[in-house]
Design an enzyme around this catalytic site. Sequence first.
Site, PDB file in Angstrom:
ATOM      1  N   GLY A   1       0.610  -1.269  -0.052  1.00 19.66           N
ATOM      2  CA  GLY A   1      -0.057  -0.193   0.365  1.00 19.66           C
ATOM      3  C   GLY A   1       0.865   1.055  -0.090  1.00 19.66           C
TER       4      GLY A   1
ATOM      5  N   HIS B   1       1.287   1.580 -13.125  1.00 18.38           N
ATOM      6  CA  HIS B   1       2.155   0.132 -13.105  1.00 18.38           C
ATOM      7  C   HIS B   1       4.002  -0.086 -13.487  1.00 18.38           C
ATOM      8  CE1 HIS B   1       2.546  -4.155 -15.334  1.00 18.38           C
ATOM      9  NE2 HIS B   1       3.473  -3.401 -16.558  1.00 18.38           N
TER      10      HIS B   1
ATOM     11  N   GLU C   1       7.143   6.621  -8.879  1.00 15.80           N
ATOM     12  CA  GLU C   1       5.919   5.897  -8.445  1.00 15.80           C
ATOM     13  C   GLU C   1       4.486   6.823  -7.152  1.00 15.80           C
ATOM     14  OE1 GLU C   1       4.670   1.898  -8.270  1.00 15.80           O
ATOM     15  OE2 GLU C   1       6.366   1.799  -8.938  1.00 15.80           O
TER      16      GLU C   1
HETATM   17  C1  GRF Z   1       4.075  -0.669  -7.489  1.00 11.63           C
HETATM   18  O1  GRF Z   1       4.851  -1.674  -7.494  1.00 11.63           O
HETATM   19  C2  GRF Z   1       2.391  -0.744  -8.380  1.00 11.63           C
HETATM   20  O2  GRF Z   1       3.218   0.116  -9.467  1.00 11.63           O
HETATM   21  C3  GRF Z   1       2.336  -1.797  -8.299  1.00 11.63           C
HETATM   22  O3  GRF Z   1       2.393  -3.393  -7.479  1.00 11.63           O
HETATM   23  C4  GRF Z   1       2.934  -2.040  -6.849  1.00 11.63           C
HETATM   24  C5  GRF Z   1       2.086  -2.426  -4.964  1.00 11.63           C
HETATM   25  O4  GRF Z   1       2.927  -1.652  -4.480  1.00 11.63           O
HETATM   26  N1  GRF Z   1       1.053  -2.423  -9.313  1.00 11.63           N
HETATM   27  P1  GRF Z   1       1.981  -0.811  -3.646  1.00 11.63           P
HETATM   28  O5  GRF Z   1       1.204  -2.375  -2.751  1.00 11.63           O
HETATM   29  O6  GRF Z   1       1.405   0.515  -4.310  1.00 11.63           O
HETATM   30  O7  GRF Z   1       3.589  -0.358  -1.836  1.00 11.63           O
END
Ligand code: GRF
Length: 201
Positions: A16, A113, A178
């Site tokens: 998360g 992603h 991200e």
């Molecule tokens: C992230 O790398 C996201 O891009 C992918 O799954 C991972 C989730 O990480 N879809 P988190 O749960 O947000 O820490």
Amino acid sequence: MAYAKARIAILISGRGSNMVALVDAVTGGRIPGAEVAIVISDQAQAAGLESARQRGIESVVIQRGGRTREDHDREIVAELKRRNVDLVCLAGYMRILSQVFLDSYRGRILNIHPSLLPAFPGLNPQKQALDQGAQTAGCTVHFVDETLDGGPIIAQRRVPILPEDTVESLSARILEQEHLLYPEAVSLVLREAQSSSAAQT
Ligand code: GRF
């Protein structure tokens, strides 16, 4: 999509950290005109549930529990409707959405992603990038449609791949981006929705 305040639902399955980045961006005023209505996890043990709780964000667990994908999604959609959710952000949500879900929130579901889509869709994109000898990697926020990580791209950020990179080091470098990209992309989507609705009035 014209709202006084856009109500966002964030769907998670695990850690998360992107959910936290979105919540903190909303709280910090970096996604103007938005509020986080609910965090939904399909996993009761998702670490992100505790992070949501610490931030005073309501969360619910909706497990699949042997049901069909459609029946599971029907319950999630009912929860989203009950809470007047306008925009759904998938953040490490490890399920493919059924037609039921897509039809209910078409054009209003976003995903993040960890690759520069259309390169490396699907599982383990960081490993795919390293295995292919790519020189750059990154992350993408896109609209979710019937394709696997193939919906219209909203925004991307790029990072270098270094010779000594492992899956872990590359994933960490991408994850940092991200956390910046997702709030930017959500702001962009909401801004465009507001301005297109203003143009119609
Ligand atoms: C992230 O790398 C996201 O891009 C992918 O799954 C991972 C989730 O990480 N879809 P988190 O749960 O947000 O820490």
